[in-house]
Design a protein around this motif. Structure first.
Motif, short mmCIF file in Angstrom:
data_model
loop_
_atom_site.label_atom_id
_atom_site.label_comp_id
_atom_site.label_asym_id
_atom_site.label_seq_id
_atom_site.Cartn_x
_atom_site.Cartn_y
_atom_site.Cartn_z
N PHE A 245 99.46 -1.64 26.07
CA PHE A 245 100.46 -2.85 26.54
C PHE A 245 100.04 -2.73 27.92
O PHE A 245 99.87 -4.21 28.08
CB PHE A 245 101.81 -2.17 26.29
N PRO A 246 99.88 -1.89 28.82
CA PRO A 246 99.40 -2.26 30.24
C PRO A 246 98.19 -3.07 30.22
O PRO A 246 98.10 -3.97 31.20
CB PRO A 246 99.78 -0.86 31.00
N LEU A 247 97.26 -2.71 29.59
CA LEU A 247 96.05 -3.17 29.61
C LEU A 247 95.95 -4.59 29.02
O LEU A 247 95.48 -5.64 29.83
CB LEU A 247 94.84 -2.36 28.63
N VAL A 248 96.67 -4.97 28.12
CA VAL A 248 96.60 -6.29 27.65
C VAL A 248 97.69 -7.00 28.57
O VAL A 248 97.31 -8.35 28.75
CB VAL A 248 97.47 -6.37 26.06
N GLN A 282 107.89 -0.07 23.16
CA GLN A 282 107.08 -1.05 24.11
C GLN A 282 107.64 -2.39 23.95
O GLN A 282 108.19 -3.18 24.99
CB GLN A 282 105.51 -1.07 24.07
N LEU A 283 107.89 -2.80 22.71
CA LEU A 283 108.59 -4.04 22.34
C LEU A 283 110.04 -4.21 23.02
O LEU A 283 110.36 -5.26 23.63
CB LEU A 283 108.51 -4.33 20.86
N ALA A 284 110.66 -3.15 22.93
CA ALA A 284 112.10 -3.19 23.42
C ALA A 284 112.06 -3.24 24.90
O ALA A 284 113.17 -3.70 25.28
CB ALA A 284 112.85 -1.53 23.10
N ARG A 285 111.05 -2.89 25.58
CA ARG A 285 111.14 -3.19 27.25
C ARG A 285 110.77 -4.60 27.22
O ARG A 285 110.84 -5.19 28.56
CB ARG A 285 109.99 -2.52 27.69
N PRO A 287 108.36 -7.06 27.43
CA PRO A 287 107.15 -7.46 28.28
C PRO A 287 107.39 -9.06 28.10
O PRO A 287 107.27 -9.74 27.30
CB PRO A 287 106.06 -7.10 27.57
N ARG A 288 107.31 -9.49 29.62
CA ARG A 288 107.30 -11.05 29.67
C ARG A 288 105.97 -11.73 29.43
O ARG A 288 106.11 -12.87 29.11
CB ARG A 288 107.68 -11.07 31.53
N TRP A 289 105.03 -10.98 29.47
CA TRP A 289 103.84 -11.55 29.26
C TRP A 289 103.44 -11.85 27.85
O TRP A 289 102.27 -12.49 27.56
CB TRP A 289 102.52 -10.66 29.78
N LEU A 290 104.19 -11.29 27.05
CA LEU A 290 104.00 -11.21 25.39
C LEU A 290 104.50 -12.51 24.70
O LEU A 290 105.72 -12.71 24.97
CB LEU A 290 104.30 -9.81 25.00
N THR A 291 103.79 -13.04 23.90
CA THR A 291 104.30 -14.11 22.90
C THR A 291 104.82 -13.57 21.85
O THR A 291 105.96 -14.14 21.40
CB THR A 291 103.21 -15.19 22.85
N GLY A 292 104.15 -12.78 21.12
CA GLY A 292 104.83 -12.10 19.86
C GLY A 292 103.75 -11.30 19.35
O GLY A 292 102.53 -10.98 19.95
N ILE A 293 103.93 -10.82 18.11
CA ILE A 293 103.05 -9.90 17.43
C ILE A 293 102.59 -10.44 16.05
O ILE A 293 103.16 -11.50 15.78
CB ILE A 293 103.86 -8.51 17.02
N PHE A 294 101.53 -9.84 15.58
CA PHE A 294 100.84 -10.35 14.59
C PHE A 294 100.76 -9.28 13.45
O PHE A 294 100.19 -8.12 13.97
CB PHE A 294 99.58 -11.34 14.52
N GLN A 308 112.23 -6.80 11.87
CA GLN A 308 113.58 -6.17 12.44
C GLN A 308 113.48 -5.77 13.79
O GLN A 308 114.36 -5.54 14.63
CB GLN A 308 113.92 -5.15 11.41
N TYR A 309 112.31 -4.92 14.23
CA TYR A 309 112.10 -4.36 15.54
C TYR A 309 111.85 -5.56 16.44
O TYR A 309 111.63 -4.90 17.93
CB TYR A 309 110.92 -3.32 15.38
N LEU A 310 111.39 -6.75 16.29
CA LEU A 310 110.88 -7.81 17.03
C LEU A 310 112.36 -8.13 17.95
O LEU A 310 112.94 -8.75 17.13
CB LEU A 310 110.34 -8.65 16.57
N PRO A 311 112.20 -7.89 19.11
CA PRO A 311 113.38 -8.62 19.81
C PRO A 311 113.41 -10.24 19.79
O PRO A 311 112.45 -10.93 19.51
CB PRO A 311 113.19 -7.98 21.56
N ARG A 312 114.60 -10.50 20.14
CA ARG A 312 115.03 -12.06 19.90
C ARG A 312 113.94 -12.72 21.20
O ARG A 312 113.80 -11.95 22.40
CB ARG A 312 116.31 -12.22 20.38
N GLY A 313 113.38 -13.84 20.83
CA GLY A 313 112.70 -14.70 21.69
C GLY A 313 111.11 -14.21 21.60
O GLY A 313 110.57 -15.13 22.22
#
Length: 733
Positions: A245-248, A282-285, A287-294, A308-313
């Motif tokens: 996550f920090p690298l991305v 890491q998702l629960a933190r 991260p402002r730089w992240l659009t989403g997951i695939f 279910q684990y993906l935060p709102r937004g």
């Protein structure tokens, strides 16, 4: 303005308003290829339509002009004899041009916009690909235009450094040169250029992280504008989430310094249970730089769990494997071992019904998809996903009609897509519809402008027919050989050649393979066309593989008679036999969930084959196997057992060379063996069943692998089993 209006009224069938030239040129060329009759069409951005119309038509336009067009939508209005297609920009105009190419419709009014904002497919200019590594930029231009005309929002390219060779002997140009060219083609069409960038190391040391970031920045500087970054968690890659996550995040900052609007996505692939927990942390933190997951292959949590684990937004994208038939995310259900051995993991594979069902299973709550593709073998599946991303309500039949009309020019080709999918249902020796499919495909009358796709349909239909008739003949030879009076007769029987129509079909298959190489650079042979591996679509090299146990029988005949080999199932001993990789010869296998409810087979049995052939001396029943994924058990269930009798289990543990220890438990609590390593491949075990396990007349067996592991979820494979009753006191054995 007057010049544009005069041109429209003078001659051209397809005209452009200011900003519509690219889409208009594309439509005009495609219509000209098809010798379509002239019917006036104007393509122009919303603000340029009125100026491009004759003054006498402008008032009518103002009355019907769309007020608010979605970013990717287009609108159609008929003004007199002119069909106006308008959109906010080049992308929407290309979509409108594609709609007109598919339908030829000229309604008074029509508006359309996509249901899902992200609709991409992957292009891998790499050695593993079954076609693209031999493509020129001219070929890519045509294909990407097709993608855009069918509603693709972009194209994702794999970075030059991935889990592959740095180069391919088939490359017509260096990777960076080709990727730059693809980016230019994509941007000219107004769609997105996305980068799939695996981070391949551990990144425990700061120097390693800095080096990776430097490589990433260098690549960005060599490519056209990158609109989206996709980083897999694994497959390939293996960095832990607290390193990844920090690298991305740093890579995202480097990307957005060049393109502030770029999106950044990261996947859950490859992680074990602990790794996924760390990923979700890491998702629960947030991260402002992240659009989403695939969500893609080699992910131990279903999409519903990831959601279910993906935060709102944050957004969720799908990364479905549309290319493969086995050892894959979406295996063909109950696929015949004969097809698996010959046509293999990456064949020409139109699956309109299965792919539509997969989309509807995965799509709820998602923002779209990037289809994982390995070339042109999955062509029909790619275009189906584009249409479903635009309109989830489109039926497989409606899609097939458009595909046939657009690429073959004969409506009967729509039926061929379904017929080829049905060819893979059931035992090919018993499936006479395979012959009917070949008649259907042979009767196609492609238009003069039809391309390689009609040859792809022919190749699959011919190959299916070869498998069917070779399998019938192979079984007949084996049956006759095992009934032979002596070894010499048995050997002579096994050595007989395949009868008609196989030789003629084989000749046709090789000719079609050559046409597909010339037309699409489809690499159907390692030797003839430079494919990287037999598993990478080179199934021409498997067309002659044995479909019976000829070599094994010939070796056994050195010490045993045909009669002694005839009862492999041990029916004379009263055994209950299961050939677990043969869907029609495994009566005690618990199949689990239905393929409609669970197409990714998280809760059901899966068939597969080992990386062997019968020509190497393996029995067919060793090569094919059943397995289950991740922590799900592989189960057998027996009923009608004699409570007074003891039983023993004989099992063949065989399959791929990738192997994990297996534990075997009866009835949920009786351990028959602890986690056991497979010391040889194949390996036979014999296990006495405790009397308590069968006292009720039933028996459940469950094999499991170590819990919590990640990767593909595979590796506990059982090829065949015999549950053999022991003699009662006084009985002859």
């Amino acid at each position: 303005m007057l010049i544009a209006a005069a041109l429209l009224t003078a001659a051209p069938c397809v005209a452009a308003g200011a900003g519509g030239d690219m889409a208009a040129d594309l439509l005009a060329k495609r219509l000209e290829e098809r010798h379509a009759p002239c019917a006036k069409v104007l393509l122009a951005p919303q603000g340029a339509v009125e100026a491009a119309l004759p003054s006498s038509s402008r008032s009518a336009w103002r009355k019907v002009a769309p007020k608010n067009l979605p970013r990717e939508g287009f609108a159609v209005r008929r003004i007199g004899r002119t069909l106006v297609i308008t959109a906010r920009g080049a992308r929407g105009l290309v979509y409108g041009a594609g709609w007109y190419l598919r339908t030829g419709s000229r309604p008074l009014r029509y508006d359309s916009a996509p249901a899902r904002p992200v609709r991409l497919t992957q292009i891998g200019y790499r050695a593993k690909n079954n076609s693209y590594d031999a493509w020129t930029l001219a070929m890519f231009r045509r294909r990407i235009e097709d993608f855009a005309l069918w509603g693709a929002s972009g194209v994702q390219v794999i970075a030059p450094v991935s889990d592959d060779d740095a180069t391919s002997p088939l490359f017509p140009a260096p990777p960076l040169e080709t990727l730059r060219g693809i980016g230019d083609i994509v941007h000219r069409l107004g769609i997105d250029f996305a980068l799939y960038y695996p981070n391949l190391h551990d990144y425990d040391a700061q120097e390693e992280r800095d080096a990776e970031l430097g490589r990433f920045r260098t690549l960005l500087g060599a490519l056209p504008r990158v609109d989206a970054l996709y980083v897999p968690g694994g497959d390939p890659g293996h960095a832990a989430p607290d390193r990844l996550f920090p690298l991305v995040a740093a890579e995202a900052a480097a990307l957005r310094a060049r393109n502030p609007a770029a999106s950044v996505w990261i996947s859950t692939q490859g992680f074990d249970a602990a790794g996924l927990d760390a990923f979700y942390a890491q998702l629960a933190r947030r991260p402002r730089w992240l659009t989403g997951i695939f969500a893609g292959p080699q992910t131990r949590d279903p999409v519903s769990t990831q959601r279910q684990y993906l935060p709102r937004g944050y957004q969720l994208l799908l990364y479905p494997d549309i290319a493969h038939t086995m050892h894959a995310q979406v295996p063909v259900d109950r696929w015949s071992p004969a097809f698996a051995l010959t046509e293999g993991r990456e064949p020409i594979n139109p699956r309109p019904r299965a792919m539509t069902a997969l989309f509807h299973h995965l799509a709820p709550g998602s923002s779209g998809f990037v289809t994982y593709s390995e070339g042109v073998n999955d062509d029909a599946n790619q275009f189906l996903w584009f249409r479903l991303g635009w309109n989830p309500h489109i039926t497989p039949e409606a899609f097939a009609h458009d595909y046939a009309a657009s690429f073959v020019g004969d409506p009967a080709a729509a039926k061929a897509l379904f017929a080829l999918e049905e060819n893979w249902t059931g035992d090919p020796a018993a499936n006479s519809s395979i012959d009917a499919t070949l008649v259907l495909v042979d009767g196609l009358k492609p238009a003069g402008w039809a391309d390689w796709r009609v040859d792809a349909l022919r190749y699959r239909a011919v190959y299916d027919a070869i498998v069917r008739h070779r399998l019938i003949a192979a079984r007949a030879r084996e049956t006759a050989a095992l009934a032979a009076p002596d070894a010499a007769t048995a050997r002579a029987t096994l050595a007989k050649a395949d009868p008609a129509p196989v030789p003629a079909l084989r000749t046709r298959l090789f000719a079609l393979a050559e046409r597909l190489w010339q037309g699409a650079r489809l690499q159907l042979s390692v030797k003839l066309y430079g494919a990287s591996n037999v598993e990478r679509g080179a199934n021409l090299d498997r067309v002659d593989v044995d479909l019976n146990d000829r070599v094994w029988i010939e070796r056994q005949l050195a010490t045993r008679t045909p009669a002694q080999l005839a009862d492999h199932a041990r029916a004379n001993n009263g055994a209950l036999y299961d050939d677990l990789g043969d869907p029609w010869n495994a009566p005690h296998l618990v199949r689990g969930s239905s393929v409609l409810a669970d197409p990714l087979r998280f809760h059901g049995a899966v068939e597969g084959i080992a990386d062997r052939t019968p020509n190497q001396g393996w029995r067919m029943s060793w090569i094919s196997y059943a397995e289950s994924l991740y922590d799900a058990p592989l189960r057998l269930h027996y009923t009608g057992l004699d409570p007074e009798r003891r039983y023993r289990l004989v099992a063949t543990y065989a399959g791929e060379d990738y192997w994990l220890p297996m534990r075997l438990v009866a009835n949920g609590s009786i351990e028959l063996h602890p986690p056991l390593d497979r010391r040889t491949n194949p390996m036979t075990v014999a296990i006495p069943i405790p009397a308590a396990a069968t006292r009720g007349g039933t028996l459940d067996l469950a094999w499991t692998r170590p819990a919590g592991m990640g990767g593909s979820g595979r590796g506990h494979q059982v090829a065949e089993t015999w549950l053999i009753p022991e003699p009662l006191s006084g009985e002859r054995k």
